[in-house]
Design a protein around this motif. Structure first.
Motif, PDB file in Angstrom:
ATOM      1  N   ASN A  43      20.173  49.274  42.182  1.00 11.98           N
ATOM      2  CA  ASN A  43      20.678  50.505  41.565  1.00 11.98           C
ATOM      3  C   ASN A  43      19.810  51.711  41.887  1.00 11.98           C
ATOM      4  O   ASN A  43      20.298  52.738  42.342  1.00 11.98           O
ATOM      5  N   LYS A  44      18.523  51.597  41.642  1.00 12.24           N
ATOM      6  CA  LYS A  44      17.606  52.725  41.866  1.00 12.24           C
ATOM      7  C   LYS A  44      17.519  53.067  43.353  1.00 12.24           C
ATOM      8  O   LYS A  44      17.480  54.241  43.728  1.00 12.24           O
ATOM      9  N   LEU A  45      17.516  52.049  44.207  1.00 14.68           N
ATOM     10  CA  LEU A  45      17.461  52.279  45.647  1.00 14.68           C
ATOM     11  C   LEU A  45      18.683  53.058  46.113  1.00 14.68           C
ATOM     12  O   LEU A  45      18.565  54.027  46.860  1.00 14.68           O
ATOM     13  N   ALA A  46      19.866  52.648  45.670  1.00  8.32           N
ATOM     14  CA  ALA A  46      21.100  53.354  46.053  1.00  8.32           C
ATOM     15  C   ALA A  46      21.033  54.802  45.593  1.00  8.32           C
ATOM     16  O   ALA A  46      21.378  55.722  46.354  1.00  8.32           O
ATOM     17  N   GLU A  47      20.571  55.019  44.383  1.00 12.15           N
ATOM     18  CA  GLU A  47      20.435  56.383  43.854  1.00 12.15           C
ATOM     19  C   GLU A  47      19.435  57.194  44.676  1.00 12.15           C
ATOM     20  O   GLU A  47      19.718  58.328  45.062  1.00 12.15           O
ATOM     21  N   ASP A  48      18.283  56.607  44.966  1.00  7.54           N
ATOM     22  CA  ASP A  48      17.251  57.301  45.749  1.00  7.54           C
ATOM     23  C   ASP A  48      17.737  57.674  47.149  1.00  7.54           C
ATOM     24  O   ASP A  48      17.321  58.686  47.705  1.00  7.54           O
ATOM     25  N   ARG A  50      11.283  56.534  52.890  1.00  5.11           N
ATOM     26  CA  ARG A  50      11.102  57.729  53.717  1.00  5.11           C
ATOM     27  C   ARG A  50      11.786  57.547  55.078  1.00  5.11           C
ATOM     28  O   ARG A  50      12.525  58.417  55.534  1.00  5.11           O
ATOM     29  N   HIS A  51      11.550  56.400  55.723  1.00  2.00           N
ATOM     30  CA  HIS A  51      12.177  56.122  57.025  1.00  2.00           C
ATOM     31  C   HIS A  51      13.699  56.013  56.892  1.00  2.00           C
ATOM     32  O   HIS A  51      14.440  56.500  57.753  1.00  2.00           O
ATOM     33  N   CYS A  52      14.157  55.372  55.840  1.00  2.00           N
ATOM     34  CA  CYS A  52      15.589  55.186  55.644  1.00  2.00           C
ATOM     35  C   CYS A  52      16.276  56.528  55.407  1.00  2.00           C
ATOM     36  O   CYS A  52      17.340  56.794  55.981  1.00  2.00           O
ATOM     37  N   LYS A  53      15.681  57.391  54.587  1.00  2.00           N
ATOM     38  CA  LYS A  53      16.257  58.721  54.352  1.00  2.00           C
ATOM     39  C   LYS A  53      16.350  59.516  55.654  1.00  2.00           C
ATOM     40  O   LYS A  53      17.347  60.204  55.897  1.00  2.00           O
ATOM     41  N   ALA A  54      15.331  59.403  56.499  1.00  2.00           N
ATOM     42  CA  ALA A  54      15.360  60.102  57.788  1.00  2.00           C
ATOM     43  C   ALA A  54      16.484  59.559  58.675  1.00  2.00           C
ATOM     44  O   ALA A  54      17.186  60.337  59.339  1.00  2.00           O
ATOM     45  N   MET A  55      16.677  58.243  58.678  1.00  5.20           N
ATOM     46  CA  MET A  55      17.749  57.650  59.476  1.00  5.20           C
ATOM     47  C   MET A  55      19.118  58.063  58.934  1.00  5.20           C
ATOM     48  O   MET A  55      20.034  58.358  59.703  1.00  5.20           O
ATOM     49  N   ILE A  56      19.247  58.110  57.624  1.00  8.00           N
ATOM     50  CA  ILE A  56      20.513  58.534  57.010  1.00  8.00           C
ATOM     51  C   ILE A  56      20.799  59.989  57.366  1.00  8.00           C
ATOM     52  O   ILE A  56      21.932  60.335  57.721  1.00  8.00           O
ATOM     53  N   GLU A  57      19.796  60.832  57.303  1.00  5.99           N
ATOM     54  CA  GLU A  57      19.974  62.244  57.640  1.00  5.99           C
ATOM     55  C   GLU A  57      20.385  62.410  59.109  1.00  5.99           C
ATOM     56  O   GLU A  57      21.247  63.214  59.434  1.00  5.99           O
ATOM     57  N   MET A  58      19.792  61.608  59.982  1.00  5.86           N
ATOM     58  CA  MET A  58      20.077  61.716  61.411  1.00  5.86           C
ATOM     59  C   MET A  58      21.468  61.192  61.766  1.00  5.86           C
ATOM     60  O   MET A  58      22.208  61.814  62.518  1.00  5.86           O
ATOM     61  N   HIS A  59      21.843  60.026  61.212  1.00  4.33           N
ATOM     62  CA  HIS A  59      23.070  59.349  61.642  1.00  4.33           C
ATOM     63  C   HIS A  59      24.253  59.536  60.695  1.00  4.33           C
ATOM     64  O   HIS A  59      25.390  59.242  61.068  1.00  4.33           O
ATOM     65  N   LYS A  60      23.993  59.948  59.459  1.00  3.16           N
ATOM     66  CA  LYS A  60      25.035  60.194  58.459  1.00  3.16           C
ATOM     67  C   LYS A  60      26.045  59.043  58.371  1.00  3.16           C
ATOM     68  O   LYS A  60      27.253  59.227  58.571  1.00  3.16           O
ATOM     69  N   PRO A  61      25.562  57.829  58.032  1.00  2.00           N
ATOM     70  CA  PRO A  61      26.469  56.680  57.970  1.00  2.00           C
ATOM     71  C   PRO A  61      27.413  56.759  56.773  1.00  2.00           C
ATOM     72  O   PRO A  61      27.045  57.282  55.722  1.00  2.00           O
ATOM     73  N   ILE A  62      28.618  56.231  56.959  1.00  2.00           N
ATOM     74  CA  ILE A  62      29.515  56.105  55.816  1.00  2.00           C
ATOM     75  C   ILE A  62      29.179  54.839  55.029  1.00  2.00           C
ATOM     76  O   ILE A  62      29.473  54.744  53.850  1.00  2.00           O
ATOM     77  N   ILE A  63      28.569  53.866  55.733  1.00  2.80           N
ATOM     78  CA  ILE A  63      28.159  52.611  55.108  1.00  2.80           C
ATOM     79  C   ILE A  63      26.723  52.316  55.525  1.00  2.80           C
ATOM     80  O   ILE A  63      26.371  52.434  56.691  1.00  2.80           O
ATOM     81  N   LEU A  64      25.908  51.929  54.543  1.00  2.00           N
ATOM     82  CA  LEU A  64      24.551  51.463  54.803  1.00  2.00           C
ATOM     83  C   LEU A  64      24.438  50.055  54.245  1.00  2.00           C
ATOM     84  O   LEU A  64      24.624  49.849  53.041  1.00  2.00           O
ATOM     85  N   ALA A  65      24.187  49.086  55.116  1.00  2.00           N
ATOM     86  CA  ALA A  65      23.977  47.704  54.699  1.00  2.00           C
ATOM     87  C   ALA A  65      22.510  47.361  54.931  1.00  2.00           C
ATOM     88  O   ALA A  65      22.007  47.505  56.047  1.00  2.00           O
ATOM     89  N   LEU A  66      21.843  46.938  53.883  1.00  2.00           N
ATOM     90  CA  LEU A  66      20.439  46.556  53.972  1.00  2.00           C
ATOM     91  C   LEU A  66      20.318  45.064  53.691  1.00  2.00           C
ATOM     92  O   LEU A  66      20.874  44.546  52.719  1.00  2.00           O
TER      93      LEU A  66
END
Length: 185
Positions: A43-48, A18-34
């Motif tokens: 696989n499922k995490l990347a899809e989600d 939930r927190h990660c999706k909110a951060m992605i929506e706010m910052h719109k990264p081209i790359i996400l490194a976790l």
């Protein structure tokens, strides 16, 4: 162009997603490194999280787990080297056109393992720095400090360990960008 590098301390739960999706929506990264996802497969995490591609290194026991995620529409990423302490890639961006290196790092707490990564980064920098036109973004959790003012807590500052880290940074021609907000996060 935004990149997010996040030491998650575990990424396989609904609250993180939930927190990660909110951060992605706010910052719109081209790359996400976790980092430190504590997951064997991403696989499922990347899809989600809405990413079509990934390069990953699974957990080692109950710790670690690294993944770099991206979508194809504007970028392609190729791996150079993947290890328990880092994923090193080349990044090709189509618009605006650019080509650069990216390393997502999660360094072991064990000094001998750190020295292995410091040597790996120094060796990789020799390849990268042969062409001064190519940038290299290195980010993550180095689990090391460079000076005593970065230290909080009861363990003493170890100047030998810091010296090895400084040597790696200097020999690799890296620049410490510092921090904003709390220096102990």
């Amino acid at each position: 162009m935004n990149c997010i590098i996040w030491n998650t301390g575990g990424a396989n739960n609904a609250e993180f997603k939930r927190h990660c999706k909110a951060m992605i929506e706010m910052h719109k990264p081209i790359i996400l490194a976790l980092l430190e996802t504590r997951m064997g497969d991403h696989n499922k995490l990347a899809e989600d999280l809405g990413f079509s591609n990934k390069i990953q290194y699974p957990t080692v026991g109950t710790s670690r787990g690294l993944v770099i995620m991206w979508n194809d529409h504007n970028i392609s990423i190729n791996d150079i080297n993947i290890s328990p302490q880092g994923i090193h890639t080349t990044v090709h961006v189509s618009n605006p056109p650019s080509y650069w290196y990216f390393s997502a790092i999660y360094v072991s707490n064990h000094f001998q393992d750190k020295k292995v990564l410091w040597n790996q980064l120094t060796d990789l920098s020799d390849t990268i720095n042969n062409d001064l036109q190519i940038a290299w973004l290195v980010g993550g959790d180095f689990n090391e400090i460079l000076s005593s003012f970065e230290k909080f807590g009861r363990n003493n500052f170890n100047s030998t360990r810091a010296s090895h880290f400084w040597d790696c940074i200097n020999q690799s021609n890296l620049i410490d960008l510092g921090f904003r907000e709390s220096k102990f996060t």
